[in-house]
Write a protein that holds these residues in place. Structure first.
Motif, short mmCIF file in Angstrom:
data_model
loop_
_atom_site.label_atom_id
_atom_site.label_comp_id
_atom_site.label_asym_id
_atom_site.label_seq_id
_atom_site.Cartn_x
_atom_site.Cartn_y
_atom_site.Cartn_z
N HIS A 140 -7.20 7.65 50.06
CA HIS A 140 -6.06 8.21 49.57
C HIS A 140 -4.79 7.58 50.18
O HIS A 140 -4.05 8.25 51.08
CB HIS A 140 -5.98 9.85 49.71
N HIS A 165 -1.24 5.74 49.21
CA HIS A 165 -0.21 5.21 48.11
C HIS A 165 0.57 4.21 48.48
O HIS A 165 1.34 4.05 49.67
CB HIS A 165 0.76 6.41 47.98
N HIS A 217 -0.19 7.18 40.71
CA HIS A 217 -0.17 8.28 39.68
C HIS A 217 -0.03 7.80 38.24
O HIS A 217 1.13 7.02 38.08
CB HIS A 217 0.89 9.40 39.73
N GLN A 253 -4.62 8.57 40.74
CA GLN A 253 -4.85 9.90 41.30
C GLN A 253 -3.80 10.66 39.89
O GLN A 253 -2.82 10.87 40.13
CB GLN A 253 -4.14 10.37 42.48
N ASP A 272 -3.76 10.61 52.25
CA ASP A 272 -2.46 10.85 51.30
C ASP A 272 -1.09 10.35 51.90
O ASP A 272 -0.03 11.11 51.60
CB ASP A 272 -2.19 12.33 50.96
ZN LIG Z 1 -1.54 11.57 46.74
#
Ligand SMILES: [Zn+2]
Length: 271
Positions: free
Chosen positions: A44, A46, A72, A102, A239
């Motif tokens: 996870h 980004h 995303h 995601q 994340d």
């Molecule tokens: Zn995320």
């Protein structure tokens, strides 16, 4: 709204307040749990202006953690067409990372052709962007989320979790059991056996892995133990959009407490 889905505000505020984590006591534990004796991955991560793909790969090397990148798809986000997705895949394929998406909104996959979607190593999705009955969405990770009636909220939340786990193409269920700030302290009361067992049953039915989330400290030890007993697999996720990529504390602590082994971990096949 320059970046409607950024969770940086949540992360920053939660660290400042120290009050919204499901298991805040772990923040104050005397010693950090060691890195588990099996291959570890952060699925996870980004990319962002503060984290290039090169930096992510280097952090993974330094911390001996495999990296999985997610982006995303959908309106307001960078990946909207087959051409966008193809470019994303081709660019990342030259690096030693797993490549994921995601999605945020249910039904997102209709915008892309199946042959391209099949080239993704995995799809990770959470249930934190609840559709509102009157249209629009409620982003429950935002610090100012209001909850008037917690039982009504839980009913709605469970309905959306069921939708995500039964109808969406998904390999990893992210941020499982996260609760909005106003009701976070009622975690053990609101996550009844019936509710957690329902999530575990649905994940089991489609072999969906459970993310242990470094930022939110979810799910808790009780959930992880029950999920392990049900033979579910797990992933670790930060994340992150910065140097926090591949940096684990809560995840290692849960791995130790719940006795996770290599056999308990989900590893997406590299395509
Ligand atoms: Zn995320």
């Amino acid at each position: 709204m320059s970046h409607p889905y950024s969770r940086r505000t949540f992360i920053h505020t939660s660290v400042m307040a120290g009050a919204v984590l499901a298991a805040p006591r772990h923040l104050f534990a005397a010693t950090a749990a060691p890195k588990p004796p099996f291959p570890v991955a952060d699925y996870h991560v980004h990319l962002s202006p503060t984290l290039s793909i090169e930096q992510a790969v280097n952090l993974g090397k330094q911390r001996q953690v495999q990296i999985g990148i997610v982006e995303h798809p959908g309106p307001g986000f960078p990946i909207n067409t087959d051409a966008d997705l193809k470019q994303y895949l081709e660019r990342l394929r030259t690096y030693p990372v797993r490549i994921g998406l995601q999605p945020v909104y249910a039904g997102w996959s209709k915008s892309f052709s199946k042959t391209l979607l099949d080239q993704l190593d995995y799809v990770l999705m959470d249930a934190l962007t609840l559709p509102r009955p009157d249209g629009g969405w409620l982003a429950i990770w935002q610090i100012d989320t209001m909850v008037d009636d917690e039982e009504e909220f839980m009913t709605r939340y469970m309905q959306f979790i069921e939708q995500v786990l039964t109808t969406e193409p998904i390999d990893i269920f992210a941020w499982p059991t996260f609760l909005p700030v106003p009701i976070a302290r009622q975690y053990s009361q609101l996550w009844t056996h019936q509710r957690t067992q329902r999530i575990i049953d649905l994940a089991h039915a489609r072999k969906i892995a459970i993310e242990i989330n470094e930022v939110a400290h979810v799910p808790d030890e009780t959930f992880i133990t029950a999920a392990k007993r049900a033979a579910l697999k797990f992933t670790f996720g930060t994340d992150s959009r910065n140097q926090n990529a591949a940096h684990f504390y809560y995840c290692y602590q849960m791995a130790q407490k719940c006795g996770l082994t290599e056999a308990d971990m989900f590893v997406p096949k590299k395509k």
